[in-house]
Enzyme design. Structure first.
Site, PDB file in Angstrom:
ATOM      1  N   ASP B  52       8.457  24.734  47.267  1.00 62.36           N
ATOM      2  CA  ASP B  52       9.116  23.990  48.347  1.00 62.36           C
ATOM      3  C   ASP B  52      10.554  23.604  48.000  1.00 62.36           C
ATOM      4  OD1 ASP B  52       7.171  24.011  50.216  1.00 62.36           O
ATOM      5  OD2 ASP B  52       6.523  21.935  49.932  1.00 62.36           O
ATOM      6  N   TYR B 110       1.175  24.157  37.031  1.00 63.29           N
ATOM      7  CA  TYR B 110       2.260  23.299  37.502  1.00 63.29           C
ATOM      8  C   TYR B 110       2.368  22.089  36.575  1.00 63.29           C
ATOM      9  CZ  TYR B 110       2.727  25.669  42.018  1.00 63.29           C
ATOM     10  OH  TYR B 110       2.971  26.577  43.009  1.00 63.29           O
TER      11      TYR B 110
END
Lengths: 246, 246
Positions: B52, B110
């Site tokens: 994003d 992540y």
């Protein structure tokens, strides 16, 4: 008037150095403006020393006198809410009237950061010199050991230095190696203009095999700036800490 | 046509995410433009997944087909000299024609970075969420342990998720604490839209004592996004690694 001491940290990337300049855009200008907004006062600010354009500070120390009644434990929060996100006040305390951030500084430590990885770490690109050549680390360590102790550092001072003596004492000098990074730490009782950056520029020549550790020692003893290597770029340099006797 | 795979790293601060958007200014747009300048080709690029706006990648993997004869060991250097300094190609290799960076990805990791220091570290401000509240670390560790294994993660997926199933397997979930910092690592076979950021936003509520680890587990089992905490800010998130079976 109270004498306030503050420890501050800044990312120097976008500033023309610490000290106020006619052209503006310095760390000091931004701090003075925040203090003016907070207190209405135009204070005189003293720092432990200047940092050049693009040089960072993990911990710089400043002091200034003020008539403001703001309690000492509120200064950091009050100023941080008025400062851009690349300058942070870490701590504030009240010191005796004669305290002076520069004259009273006993030891300063600088760190010069080098990124030796092939293509560079994008997250540290503003804080480390990217230098992907293979480096002779043991020879660099032998060279940097030569600067420890009391020496005339004329070879490692900018020719623009206006100091009456170039004798300084280096208390610690070391290179730390971690995965893809070198950290060069120098602690001393004081530093000349561009001294750390010229030492590092010369050390990198040792690392590349252009000079030996013995050559490095001879350069120090020569007391001639033109014998030394280049001034390493500003963005790898960080004022790491300033120590006082209190 | 050769199928080229590249590992890349980027600082997502100034980009509208990885994937090409009509408005432009994405990491993919910049990569495609550099490849166009280098080869004259408009290639189709596939990534292991999107990131994003404002999200970073320590190691993202992409692939594209090209007729260019440039040797595989020259791609990284050739592209890096044409890319801005916040995007770096780490490595390139040639893969079989059927290789697809998204379908073939076996595991992704992540990292969500949190700065728990009082006023924040200026040098990590773009890569960590500044969260200076005291946090109940043991309770957070108990909560994050609940996400390990195969679960329906509807509670931790954006309502905008268009996936037919929200079942994913989390292979590793842990929190590392170092001086003034928390690193939350999640490794899984796949992640839903905003999944890491919603897990972290909910974990921070656990850290503040607004929820217990048992509440966190119940939220997961509820399969309802509105039961969970907020979506943590983008700039603390970093795609850490993508693994393939080769």
């Amino acid at each position: 008037m109270r004498n306030i001491r503050m420890a501050i940290s800044y990312d120097g990337t976008t500033y023309y150095g610490f000290q106020t300049q006619p052209i503006g855009n310095t760390v000091q200008d931004v701090l003075l403006q925040a203090i003016r907004v907070l207190t209405g006062e135009h204070v005189d600010m003293t720092a432990s020393g200047r940092t050049d354009a693009g040089v960072h500070a993990r911990r710089q120390v400043i002091n200034f006198k003020t008539s403001s009644p703001i309690p000492v434990d509120r200064w950091a929060l009050a100023l941080n809410s008025r400062l851009p996100d690349d300058i942070v006040v870490l701590q504030a305390d009240e010191v005796p009237p004669h305290f002076h951030a520069s004259y009273f500084a006993k030891r300063k430590t600088y760190r010069y950061g080098i990124d030796t990885s092939k293509f560079g770490n994008v997250f540290e690109r503003k804080y480390r010199l990217h230098y992907p050549m293979p480096l002779l680390l043991e020879e660099m360590k032998a060279a940097i050991a030569c600067v420890k102790g009391k020496h005339d550092f004329t070879s490692f001072a900018s020719k623009r230095s206006t100091k009456t003596t170039h004798v300084r004492t280096i208390l610690d000098a070391r290179i730390e190696e971690t995965d893809g990074k070198l950290d060069i730490f120098l602690t001393g009782d004081g530093f000349l203009y561009n001294m750390v950056r010229i030492i590092v520029g010369t050390l990198l020549w040792v690392g590349e095999g252009k000079l030996s550790a013995a050559d490095f020692k001879r350069i120090l003893e020569t007391r001639d700036r033109s014998a030394a290597g280049p001034t390493a770029m500003a963005h790898g340099l960080m004022l790491w800490d300033v120590e006082y006797d209190d």
